[in-house]
Motif scaffolding. Structure first.
Motif, PDB file in Angstrom:
ATOM      1  N   ASN A  13       0.775  -1.235   0.000  1.00 13.54           N
ATOM      2  CA  ASN A  13       0.000   0.000   0.000  1.00 13.54           C
ATOM      3  C   ASN A  13       0.808   1.287   0.000  1.00 13.54           C
ATOM      4  O   ASN A  13       0.217   2.363  -0.062  1.00 13.54           O
ATOM      5  CB  ASN A  13      -0.931   0.020   1.226  1.00 13.54           C
ATOM      6  N   GLU A  14       2.131   1.204   0.118  1.00 17.81           N
ATOM      7  CA  GLU A  14       2.906   2.437   0.214  1.00 17.81           C
ATOM      8  C   GLU A  14       4.307   2.269  -0.352  1.00 17.81           C
ATOM      9  O   GLU A  14       4.915   1.212  -0.222  1.00 17.81           O
ATOM     10  CB  GLU A  14       2.976   2.927   1.664  1.00 17.81           C
ATOM     11  N   ASP A  15       4.780   3.336  -1.021  1.00 18.69           N
ATOM     12  CA  ASP A  15       6.182   3.392  -1.421  1.00 18.69           C
ATOM     13  C   ASP A  15       7.020   3.537  -0.160  1.00 18.69           C
ATOM     14  O   ASP A  15       6.538   4.009   0.872  1.00 18.69           O
ATOM     15  CB  ASP A  15       6.448   4.621  -2.299  1.00 18.69           C
ATOM     16  N   GLU A  16       8.287   3.158  -0.265  1.00 19.37           N
ATOM     17  CA  GLU A  16       9.218   3.336   0.847  1.00 19.37           C
ATOM     18  C   GLU A  16      10.439   4.079   0.317  1.00 19.37           C
ATOM     19  O   GLU A  16      11.080   3.627  -0.637  1.00 19.37           O
ATOM     20  CB  GLU A  16       9.611   1.976   1.434  1.00 19.37           C
ATOM     21  N   VAL A  17      10.730   5.233   0.909  1.00 22.20           N
ATOM     22  CA  VAL A  17      11.870   6.045   0.510  1.00 22.20           C
ATOM     23  C   VAL A  17      12.928   5.946   1.601  1.00 22.20           C
ATOM     24  O   VAL A  17      12.622   6.119   2.783  1.00 22.20           O
ATOM     25  CB  VAL A  17      11.454   7.520   0.312  1.00 22.20           C
ATOM     26  N   PHE A  18      14.164   5.651   1.195  1.00 25.24           N
ATOM     27  CA  PHE A  18      15.297   5.611   2.114  1.00 25.24           C
ATOM     28  C   PHE A  18      16.191   6.811   1.824  1.00 25.24           C
ATOM     29  O   PHE A  18      16.632   6.991   0.688  1.00 25.24           O
ATOM     30  CB  PHE A  18      16.135   4.342   1.917  1.00 25.24           C
ATOM     31  N   HIS A  19      16.464   7.625   2.835  1.00 27.23           N
ATOM     32  CA  HIS A  19      17.435   8.705   2.697  1.00 27.23           C
ATOM     33  C   HIS A  19      18.576   8.383   3.665  1.00 27.23           C
ATOM     34  O   HIS A  19      18.377   8.371   4.883  1.00 27.23           O
ATOM     35  CB  HIS A  19      16.824  10.076   3.010  1.00 27.23           C
ATOM     36  N   ILE A  20      19.739   8.094   3.109  1.00 27.25           N
ATOM     37  CA  ILE A  20      20.880   7.659   3.905  1.00 27.25           C
ATOM     38  C   ILE A  20      21.552   8.893   4.520  1.00 27.25           C
ATOM     39  O   ILE A  20      21.980   9.805   3.811  1.00 27.25           O
ATOM     40  CB  ILE A  20      21.909   6.885   3.047  1.00 27.25           C
ATOM     41  N   LEU A  21      21.641   8.903   5.838  1.00 26.97           N
ATOM     42  CA  LEU A  21      22.256  10.012   6.565  1.00 26.97           C
ATOM     43  C   LEU A  21      23.720   9.728   6.896  1.00 26.97           C
ATOM     44  O   LEU A  21      24.563  10.625   6.834  1.00 26.97           O
ATOM     45  CB  LEU A  21      21.485  10.306   7.852  1.00 26.97           C
ATOM     46  N   GLU A  22      24.018   8.491   7.264  1.00 24.61           N
ATOM     47  CA  GLU A  22      25.383   8.088   7.605  1.00 24.61           C
ATOM     48  C   GLU A  22      25.560   6.629   7.230  1.00 24.61           C
ATOM     49  O   GLU A  22      24.635   5.832   7.362  1.00 24.61           O
ATOM     50  CB  GLU A  22      25.649   8.252   9.107  1.00 24.61           C
TER      51      GLU A  22
END
Length: 159
Positions: A54-63
């Motif tokens: 039901n949902e996209d998943e966005v990963f934003h890598i911080l470290e």
């Protein structure tokens, strides 16, 4: 883990599957139902291959660095990279950096965040939880919680 940032005051902070997560923005805080979850993960952390229905998943890598597998393709994501795992596409990742990794996971609709809240326990410190080998009962509970929240586990973690 030797991350250089702090996570601030404890709030909606949980130990989830050997990781520390902090709910930065809950899906029920705004009309668009966006959830932002910050993850602190040790080297080698890898969830099972799964699909969000039901949902996209966005990963934003911080470290750190994460090897991300989406729909049969792999890439190495580093600090500053943002990666989209579209709903309906099988995906997983593995933390490759020896010092661990920190990322934001952004979803909408509440399924992923609700599954975390269902399966996690409140963090008693701002560090990673003690590492434990999952028992068969823990694995079954994860499969069931995922299924209740629109997530289907279809394979193994990356090694």
């Amino acid at each position: 883990m030797t991350m250089h940032t702090t996570i601030g005051e404890p709030g909606d902070m949980f130990w989830f599957k050997g990781t520390l997560v902090k709910i930065r923005i809950s899906w029920n805080a705004g009309e668009d139902r966006v959830s932002v979850v910050e993850h602190y993960m040790p080297h080698g952390e890898s969830p099972p291959l799964h699909i969000h229905r039901n949902e996209d998943e966005v990963f934003h890598i911080l470290e750190g660095e994460m090897r991300i597998h989406i729909d049969g393709k792999e890439s190495l994501a580093k600090a500053g990279d943002t990666v989209l795992a579209p709903k309906g596409k099988p995906h997983t990742f593995r933390v490759e950096s020896p010092e661990g990794a920190r990322c934001l996971t952004i979803t909408s609709g509440g399924d992923f965040e609700n599954m975390i809240r269902e399966m996690a326990e409140p963090a008693t410190t701002t560090g990673l939880p003690p590492q434990v080998e999952p028992t068969p009962a823990m694995i079954i509970a994860l499969y069931e919680a995922c299924a209740r929240n629109g997530i289907e586990i279809i394979g193994s973690p990356l090694s």
